[in-house]
Design an enzyme around this catalytic site. Structure first.
Site, mmCIF file in Angstrom:
data_model
loop_
_atom_site.group_PDB
_atom_site.id
_atom_site.type_symbol
_atom_site.label_atom_id
_atom_site.label_comp_id
_atom_site.label_asym_id
_atom_site.label_seq_id
_atom_site.Cartn_x
_atom_site.Cartn_y
_atom_site.Cartn_z
ATOM 1 N N ASP A 14 -3.157 1.418 7.011
ATOM 2 C CA ASP A 14 -1.791 1.167 5.403
ATOM 3 C C ASP A 14 -1.389 -0.706 5.626
ATOM 4 O OD1 ASP A 14 -0.922 3.958 5.138
ATOM 5 O OD2 ASP A 14 -0.896 3.878 7.091
ATOM 6 N N ASP A 67 0.973 -1.477 -0.327
ATOM 7 C CA ASP A 67 0.174 0.091 0.097
ATOM 8 C C ASP A 67 0.825 1.425 0.134
ATOM 9 O OD1 ASP A 67 -2.237 1.281 0.632
ATOM 10 O OD2 ASP A 67 -1.804 1.559 2.384
ATOM 11 N N GLU A 110 -2.231 -1.279 -5.650
ATOM 12 C CA GLU A 110 -3.434 -0.737 -6.069
ATOM 13 C C GLU A 110 -3.543 0.319 -6.935
ATOM 14 O OE1 GLU A 110 -6.763 1.949 -2.866
ATOM 15 O OE2 GLU A 110 -6.441 -0.226 -2.112
#
Length: 169
Positions: free
Chosen positions: A142, A7, A68
């Site tokens: 996170d 992330d 992502e």
């Protein structure tokens, strides 16, 4: 198969290592955060993220990295640009270490874990807690996001390779 979920964040980058067994079960190996020194210059902060992530990659030799996709509201283009810098360093680390990168949208990650692409962060954290039988919700956010991305790739990837129909970056 060992999956590294990342992330990206300029101040805090979450990471999670998840092993997919031949039977398809997912096992949590390790997770944590890389914290940047907020008073450093942008290039030094990105270098710090890169070096810490490279140490993780070289220590564990993951077979895939899941990220992502960047999503930014048009009101905050500077945030998207900064995330692009961090993602570039992460992708460079993966390429330098021959780790294929797979990208998933936030809605795909949420839908994979909860059945709804509009799930709340709490619902995603609860799904992670159930998946790994954790005593409490994963934290900080996170780390939870990195776990969610790794789990998403684990569900989408076949056991005989790291792709499973998802095109690498």
């Amino acid at each position: 198969m060992l999956i590294l979920g990342v992330d990206p964040g300029l101040n805090t980058t979450g990471y999670a290592l998840v092993r997919k067994t031949p039977g398809g079960a997912l096992k949590l190996v390790e997770g944590g955060v890389i914290r940047g020194k907020s008073k450093e210059t942008l290039p030094l902060r990105i270098l710090e993220i890169y070096q810490n992530l490279e140490e993780i990659v070289q220590t564990h030799a993951p077979s895939a990295m899941a990220l992502e996709e960047i999503y930014s509201h048009y009101e905050r283009p500077k945030t998207a640009i900064l995330m692009g810098h961090v993602r570039g360093a992460i992708c460079l680390c993966a390429a330098k270490n021959d780790v294929p990168v797979f990208n998933y949208s936030a809605t795909t990650v949420k839908k994979t874990l909860t059945g709804s692409g509009r799930a709340s962060k709490n619902q995603v954290q609860r799904a992670i807690q159930i998946e790994f039988r954790l005593p409490e919700l994963p934290s900080p956010p996170d780390l939870a996001d990195a776990l969610a991305i790794a789990i998403c790739h684990g569900y989408h990837a076949r056991n005989d390779d790291t792709c499973g129909g998802v095109l690498p970056f």
